[in-house]
Scaffold this motif. Sequence first.
Motif, PDB file in Angstrom:
ATOM      1  N   MET A   1       0.855  -1.202   0.000  1.00  0.00           N
ATOM      2  CA  MET A   1       0.000   0.000   0.000  1.00  0.00           C
ATOM      3  C   MET A   1       0.887   1.247   0.000  1.00  0.00           C
ATOM      4  N   LEU A   2       0.577   2.156  -0.892  1.00  0.00           N
ATOM      5  CA  LEU A   2       1.279   3.433  -0.930  1.00  0.00           C
ATOM      6  C   LEU A   2       0.670   4.343   0.123  1.00  0.00           C
ATOM      7  N   GLU A   3       1.528   5.002   0.912  1.00  0.00           N
ATOM      8  CA  GLU A   3       1.005   5.865   1.974  1.00  0.00           C
ATOM      9  C   GLU A   3       2.001   6.968   2.320  1.00  0.00           C
ATOM     10  N   ILE A   4       1.454   8.149   2.609  1.00  0.00           N
ATOM     11  CA  ILE A   4       2.228   9.265   3.144  1.00  0.00           C
ATOM     12  C   ILE A   4       1.482   9.695   4.398  1.00  0.00           C
ATOM     13  N   LYS A   5       2.180   9.735   5.535  1.00  0.00           N
ATOM     14  CA  LYS A   5       1.489  10.056   6.784  1.00  0.00           C
ATOM     15  C   LYS A   5       2.340  11.003   7.617  1.00  0.00           C
ATOM     16  N   THR A   6       1.703  12.078   8.093  1.00  0.00           N
ATOM     17  CA  THR A   6       2.352  13.003   9.022  1.00  0.00           C
ATOM     18  C   THR A   6       1.347  13.301  10.136  1.00  0.00           C
ATOM     19  N   ASP A   7       1.729  14.189  11.046  1.00  0.00           N
ATOM     20  CA  ASP A   7       0.800  14.588  12.111  1.00  0.00           C
ATOM     21  C   ASP A   7      -0.402  15.352  11.552  1.00  0.00           C
ATOM     22  N   ASP A   8      -0.211  16.051  10.417  1.00  0.00           N
ATOM     23  CA  ASP A   8      -1.264  16.917   9.873  1.00  0.00           C
ATOM     24  C   ASP A   8      -2.150  16.238   8.834  1.00  0.00           C
ATOM     25  N   TYR A   9      -1.598  15.297   8.101  1.00  0.00           N
ATOM     26  CA  TYR A   9      -2.370  14.698   7.018  1.00  0.00           C
ATOM     27  C   TYR A   9      -1.953  13.263   6.761  1.00  0.00           C
ATOM     28  N   GLN A  10      -2.819  12.564   6.030  1.00  0.00           N
ATOM     29  CA  GLN A  10      -2.542  11.202   5.621  1.00  0.00           C
ATOM     30  C   GLN A  10      -3.081  11.022   4.198  1.00  0.00           C
ATOM     31  N   ILE A  11      -2.289  10.377   3.351  1.00  0.00           N
ATOM     32  CA  ILE A  11      -2.689  10.062   1.984  1.00  0.00           C
ATOM     33  C   ILE A  11      -2.357   8.590   1.784  1.00  0.00           C
ATOM     34  N   TRP A  12      -3.339   7.813   1.347  1.00  0.00           N
ATOM     35  CA  TRP A  12      -3.056   6.404   1.134  1.00  0.00           C
ATOM     36  C   TRP A  12      -3.873   5.863  -0.032  1.00  0.00           C
ATOM     37  N   HIS A  13      -3.334   4.784  -0.608  1.00  0.00           N
ATOM     38  CA  HIS A  13      -3.973   4.140  -1.754  1.00  0.00           C
ATOM     39  C   HIS A  13      -4.559   2.811  -1.306  1.00  0.00           C
ATOM     40  N   ASN A  14      -5.843   2.634  -1.536  1.00  0.00           N
ATOM     41  CA  ASN A  14      -6.515   1.365  -1.287  1.00  0.00           C
ATOM     42  C   ASN A  14      -6.689   0.706  -2.655  1.00  0.00           C
ATOM     43  N   SER A  15      -5.837  -0.273  -2.958  1.00  0.00           N
ATOM     44  CA  SER A  15      -5.849  -0.851  -4.313  1.00  0.00           C
ATOM     45  C   SER A  15      -7.118  -1.665  -4.574  1.00  0.00           C
ATOM     46  N   GLU A  16      -7.713  -2.265  -3.530  1.00  0.00           N
ATOM     47  CA  GLU A  16      -8.946  -3.021  -3.745  1.00  0.00           C
ATOM     48  C   GLU A  16     -10.081  -2.121  -4.215  1.00  0.00           C
ATOM     49  N   ARG A  17     -10.099  -0.894  -3.727  1.00  0.00           N
ATOM     50  CA  ARG A  17     -11.155   0.045  -4.123  1.00  0.00           C
ATOM     51  C   ARG A  17     -10.689   1.002  -5.224  1.00  0.00           C
ATOM     52  N   SER A  18      -9.441   0.850  -5.667  1.00  0.00           N
ATOM     53  CA  SER A  18      -8.859   1.750  -6.677  1.00  0.00           C
ATOM     54  C   SER A  18      -9.086   3.206  -6.282  1.00  0.00           C
ATOM     55  N   THR A  19      -8.793   3.507  -5.006  1.00  0.00           N
ATOM     56  CA  THR A  19      -9.055   4.840  -4.469  1.00  0.00           C
ATOM     57  C   THR A  19      -7.840   5.351  -3.708  1.00  0.00           C
ATOM     58  N   VAL A  20      -7.529   6.632  -3.927  1.00  0.00           N
ATOM     59  CA  VAL A  20      -6.533   7.327  -3.116  1.00  0.00           C
ATOM     60  C   VAL A  20      -7.305   8.236  -2.167  1.00  0.00           C
ATOM     61  N   PHE A  21      -7.084   8.064  -0.892  1.00  0.00           N
ATOM     62  CA  PHE A  21      -7.767   8.841   0.134  1.00  0.00           C
ATOM     63  C   PHE A  21      -6.849   9.933   0.673  1.00  0.00           C
ATOM     64  N   PHE A  22      -7.418  11.115   0.895  1.00  0.00           N
ATOM     65  CA  PHE A  22      -6.719  12.231   1.516  1.00  0.00           C
ATOM     66  C   PHE A  22      -7.467  12.578   2.797  1.00  0.00           C
ATOM     67  N   ARG A  23      -6.734  12.836   3.890  1.00  0.00           N
ATOM     68  CA  ARG A  23      -7.372  13.200   5.149  1.00  0.00           C
ATOM     69  C   ARG A  23      -6.515  14.255   5.854  1.00  0.00           C
ATOM     70  N   GLY A  24      -7.173  15.236   6.468  1.00  0.00           N
ATOM     71  CA  GLY A  24      -6.466  16.183   7.322  1.00  0.00           C
ATOM     72  C   GLY A  24      -6.287  17.558   6.705  1.00  0.00           C
ATOM     73  N   PHE A  25      -5.143  18.155   7.016  1.00  0.00           N
ATOM     74  CA  PHE A  25      -4.816  19.515   6.592  1.00  0.00           C
ATOM     75  C   PHE A  25      -3.517  19.457   5.790  1.00  0.00           C
ATOM     76  N   LEU A  26      -3.612  19.757   4.497  1.00  0.00           N
ATOM     77  CA  LEU A  26      -2.457  19.651   3.606  1.00  0.00           C
ATOM     78  C   LEU A  26      -2.027  21.057   3.209  1.00  0.00           C
ATOM     79  N   ARG A  27      -0.951  21.513   3.837  1.00  0.00           N
ATOM     80  CA  ARG A  27      -0.463  22.870   3.546  1.00  0.00           C
ATOM     81  C   ARG A  27       1.061  22.852   3.439  1.00  0.00           C
ATOM     82  N   LEU A  28       1.527  22.209   2.390  1.00  0.00           N
ATOM     83  CA  LEU A  28       2.963  22.130   2.148  1.00  0.00           C
ATOM     84  C   LEU A  28       3.428  23.381   1.416  1.00  0.00           C
TER      85      LEU A  28
END
Length: 114
Positions: A1-28
């Motif tokens: 599973m592809l994933e990027i996780k920090t205290d502020d946000y999380q981004i991950w790929h669920n291959s079974e659902r063919s979905t990339v999920f974004f959660r939190g506050f993304l201010r890079l």
Amino acid sequence: MLEIKTDDYQIWHNSERSTVFFRGFLRLAGMEEYRPVMELLMNVIEETPNFTINLQELEFLNSSGISMLSMFVIKVREKGDVNLVLQGSDKILWQTKSLKNLQRLMPGIKLEFS
């Protein structure tokens, strides 16, 4: 599973659902900091031509993030054989405005708001 996780946000790929999920506050700061996010999205698109980006739990995305998403949509449009669905929340103001702008870049994008 592809994933990027920090205290502020999380981004991950669920291959079974063919979905990339974004959660939190993304201010890079700037496109360079968004490069790993773009790489994750590009890796997914190589895996499957039909996929969803779920932004329903992404409460904030700054202008650099919106620019990164715009660049991604343009790359998807250039590929030509991709079916992309963007899922957003109509309760989160930036999403209702920005996702419609992304659809202008690629009219084939399907928008789903909940």
